[in-house]
Design a protein around this motif. Structure first.
Motif, PDB file in Angstrom:
ATOM      1  N   GLY A 174       0.830  -1.199   0.000  1.00  0.00           N
ATOM      2  CA  GLY A 174       0.000   0.000   0.000  1.00  0.00           C
ATOM      3  C   GLY A 174       0.865   1.250   0.000  1.00  0.00           C
ATOM      4  N   THR A 175       0.208   2.386  -0.004  1.00  0.00           N
ATOM      5  CA  THR A 175       0.890   3.680  -0.095  1.00  0.00           C
ATOM      6  C   THR A 175       1.226   4.212   1.294  1.00  0.00           C
ATOM      7  OG1 THR A 175      -0.306   4.153  -2.126  1.00  0.00           O
ATOM      8  CG2 THR A 175       0.669   6.033  -0.992  1.00  0.00           C
ATOM      9  N   VAL A 176       2.409   4.815   1.384  1.00  0.00           N
ATOM     10  CA  VAL A 176       2.850   5.465   2.621  1.00  0.00           C
ATOM     11  C   VAL A 176       3.129   6.923   2.281  1.00  0.00           C
ATOM     12  CG1 VAL A 176       4.559   5.517   4.469  1.00  0.00           C
ATOM     13  CG2 VAL A 176       3.929   3.331   3.438  1.00  0.00           C
ATOM     14  N   GLN A 177       2.602   7.828   3.123  1.00  0.00           N
ATOM     15  CA  GLN A 177       2.856   9.257   2.944  1.00  0.00           C
ATOM     16  C   GLN A 177       2.895   9.911   4.314  1.00  0.00           C
ATOM     17  OE1 GLN A 177      -0.125  11.521   0.783  1.00  0.00           O
ATOM     18  NE2 GLN A 177       1.390  13.046   0.177  1.00  0.00           N
ATOM     19  N   VAL A 178       3.870  10.800   4.500  1.00  0.00           N
ATOM     20  CA  VAL A 178       3.995  11.493   5.781  1.00  0.00           C
ATOM     21  C   VAL A 178       4.120  12.992   5.559  1.00  0.00           C
ATOM     22  CG1 VAL A 178       5.123   9.505   6.872  1.00  0.00           C
ATOM     23  CG2 VAL A 178       6.523  11.326   5.901  1.00  0.00           C
ATOM     24  N   ALA A 179       3.869  13.744   6.614  1.00  0.00           N
ATOM     25  CA  ALA A 179       4.091  15.186   6.629  1.00  0.00           C
ATOM     26  C   ALA A 179       4.985  15.485   7.824  1.00  0.00           C
ATOM     27  CB  ALA A 179       2.777  15.938   6.754  1.00  0.00           C
ATOM     28  N   ALA A 180       6.041  16.226   7.586  1.00  0.00           N
ATOM     29  CA  ALA A 180       6.991  16.563   8.648  1.00  0.00           C
ATOM     30  C   ALA A 180       6.802  18.016   9.057  1.00  0.00           C
ATOM     31  CB  ALA A 180       8.418  16.349   8.167  1.00  0.00           C
ATOM     32  N   THR A 181       6.750  18.246  10.351  1.00  0.00           N
ATOM     33  CA  THR A 181       6.664  19.597  10.881  1.00  0.00           C
ATOM     34  C   THR A 181       8.033  19.972  11.413  1.00  0.00           C
ATOM     35  OG1 THR A 181       4.350  19.275  11.479  1.00  0.00           O
ATOM     36  CG2 THR A 181       5.511  21.094  12.557  1.00  0.00           C
ATOM     37  N   LEU A 182       8.547  21.094  10.921  1.00  0.00           N
ATOM     38  CA  LEU A 182       9.851  21.573  11.337  1.00  0.00           C
ATOM     39  C   LEU A 182       9.715  22.925  12.011  1.00  0.00           C
ATOM     40  CD1 LEU A 182      10.432  19.584   8.855  1.00  0.00           C
ATOM     41  CD2 LEU A 182      12.583  20.788   8.689  1.00  0.00           C
ATOM     42  N   SER A 183      10.542  23.140  12.997  1.00  0.00           N
ATOM     43  CA  SER A 183      10.607  24.424  13.671  1.00  0.00           C
ATOM     44  C   SER A 183      12.079  24.830  13.711  1.00  0.00           C
ATOM     45  CB  SER A 183      10.046  24.325  15.085  1.00  0.00           C
ATOM     46  OG  SER A 183      10.171  25.562  15.755  1.00  0.00           O
ATOM     47  N   LYS A 184      12.406  25.897  13.017  1.00  0.00           N
ATOM     48  CA  LYS A 184      13.785  26.375  12.918  1.00  0.00           C
ATOM     49  C   LYS A 184      14.722  25.267  12.452  1.00  0.00           C
ATOM     50  CE  LYS A 184      13.020  29.891  16.361  1.00  0.00           C
ATOM     51  NZ  LYS A 184      13.336  30.394  17.689  1.00  0.00           N
ATOM     52  N   VAL A 194       6.129  14.205  13.057  1.00  0.00           N
ATOM     53  CA  VAL A 194       5.900  13.562  11.769  1.00  0.00           C
ATOM     54  C   VAL A 194       4.512  12.943  11.849  1.00  0.00           C
ATOM     55  CG1 VAL A 194       6.642  11.830  10.113  1.00  0.00           C
ATOM     56  CG2 VAL A 194       8.355  13.056  11.456  1.00  0.00           C
ATOM     57  N   LYS A 195       3.655  13.336  10.931  1.00  0.00           N
ATOM     58  CA  LYS A 195       2.293  12.815  10.895  1.00  0.00           C
ATOM     59  C   LYS A 195       2.161  11.865   9.715  1.00  0.00           C
ATOM     60  CE  LYS A 195      -2.538  14.148  10.637  1.00  0.00           C
ATOM     61  NZ  LYS A 195      -3.488  15.239  10.455  1.00  0.00           N
ATOM     62  N   VAL A 196       1.644  10.683   9.960  1.00  0.00           N
ATOM     63  CA  VAL A 196       1.429   9.710   8.894  1.00  0.00           C
ATOM     64  C   VAL A 196       0.091  10.034   8.241  1.00  0.00           C
ATOM     65  CG1 VAL A 196       1.152   7.285   8.327  1.00  0.00           C
ATOM     66  CG2 VAL A 196       2.777   7.965  10.105  1.00  0.00           C
ATOM     67  N   LEU A 197       0.137  10.380   6.957  1.00  0.00           N
ATOM     68  CA  LEU A 197      -1.080  10.720   6.225  1.00  0.00           C
ATOM     69  C   LEU A 197      -1.712   9.491   5.579  1.00  0.00           C
ATOM     70  CD1 LEU A 197       0.236  13.958   4.485  1.00  0.00           C
ATOM     71  CD2 LEU A 197      -1.035  13.762   6.642  1.00  0.00           C
ATOM     72  N   ARG A 198      -0.878   8.586   5.099  1.00  0.00           N
ATOM     73  CA  ARG A 198      -1.368   7.359   4.466  1.00  0.00           C
ATOM     74  C   ARG A 198      -0.465   6.209   4.883  1.00  0.00           C
ATOM     75  NH1 ARG A 198      -2.157   8.594  -1.826  1.00  0.00           N
ATOM     76  NH2 ARG A 198      -3.177   6.581  -1.754  1.00  0.00           N
ATOM     77  N   ALA A 199      -1.082   5.060   5.142  1.00  0.00           N
ATOM     78  CA  ALA A 199      -0.332   3.867   5.525  1.00  0.00           C
ATOM     79  C   ALA A 199      -1.018   2.649   4.931  1.00  0.00           C
ATOM     80  CB  ALA A 199      -0.288   3.752   7.047  1.00  0.00           C
TER      81      ALA A 199
END
Length: 145
Positions: free
Chosen positions: A68-78, A84-89
């Motif tokens: 299946g598909t895996v997609q993440v979103a990374a939150t960065l500060s400075k 890291v949020k998993v959007l698709r798994a």
């Protein structure tokens, strides 16, 4: 005595031959290529930073794996990974969901600790781990572009 010497020589030759061989890695484990930008364009939501270090949430490319598909979103500060949020798994079967539930929190913890996508895969979740790592790297590439 001759048998022992022959056996030792034979075993030594076998060990040397095995060590000389390069391991074979299937293309699927090496990591499938992310989808083309036309299929799904990664996005980011920068909040701006005066210091030049990336700040915001950056969405990685979706990566198709065997399960299946895996997609993440990374939150960065400075420039530092804060989440890291998993959007698709992978979720095609109960087993896929079980593996994802086990592996993804560990991968997230590793990524935040390492502050990069250069993390170890989770045993038993090789394909999911590779998809996670590739999607995370895609998000980090956007952040630093």
């Amino acid at each position: 005595m001759r048998r022992a010497a022959l056996a030792t020589t034979g075993i030594s030759a076998l060990v040397v031959a095995l060590l000389a061989l390069k391991p074979h890695q299937s293309p699927a484990l090496a990591g499938p290529a992310p989808r083309s930008p036309a299929e799904s364009s990664p996005s980011h939501t920068p909040t701006g930073s005066a210091s030049g270090s990336p700040t915001g949430t950056f969405t990685g490319a979706p990566v198709d794996t065997q399960y299946g598909t895996v997609q993440v979103a990374a939150t960065l500060s400075k420039g530092k990974i804060t989440a890291v949020k998993v959007l698709r798994a992978p979720d095609r079967s109960g087993r896929d969901q079980e593996i994802a539930a086990y592996a993804l929190p560990r991968l997230t913890q590793e990524a935040i600790g390492a502050q990069s996508a250069h993390i170890d895969t989770v045993s038993g979740a090789s394909y999911t781990s590779q998809g996670y790592i590739q999607s995370l790297q895609s998000a980090l590439d956007q952040a630093h572009a």
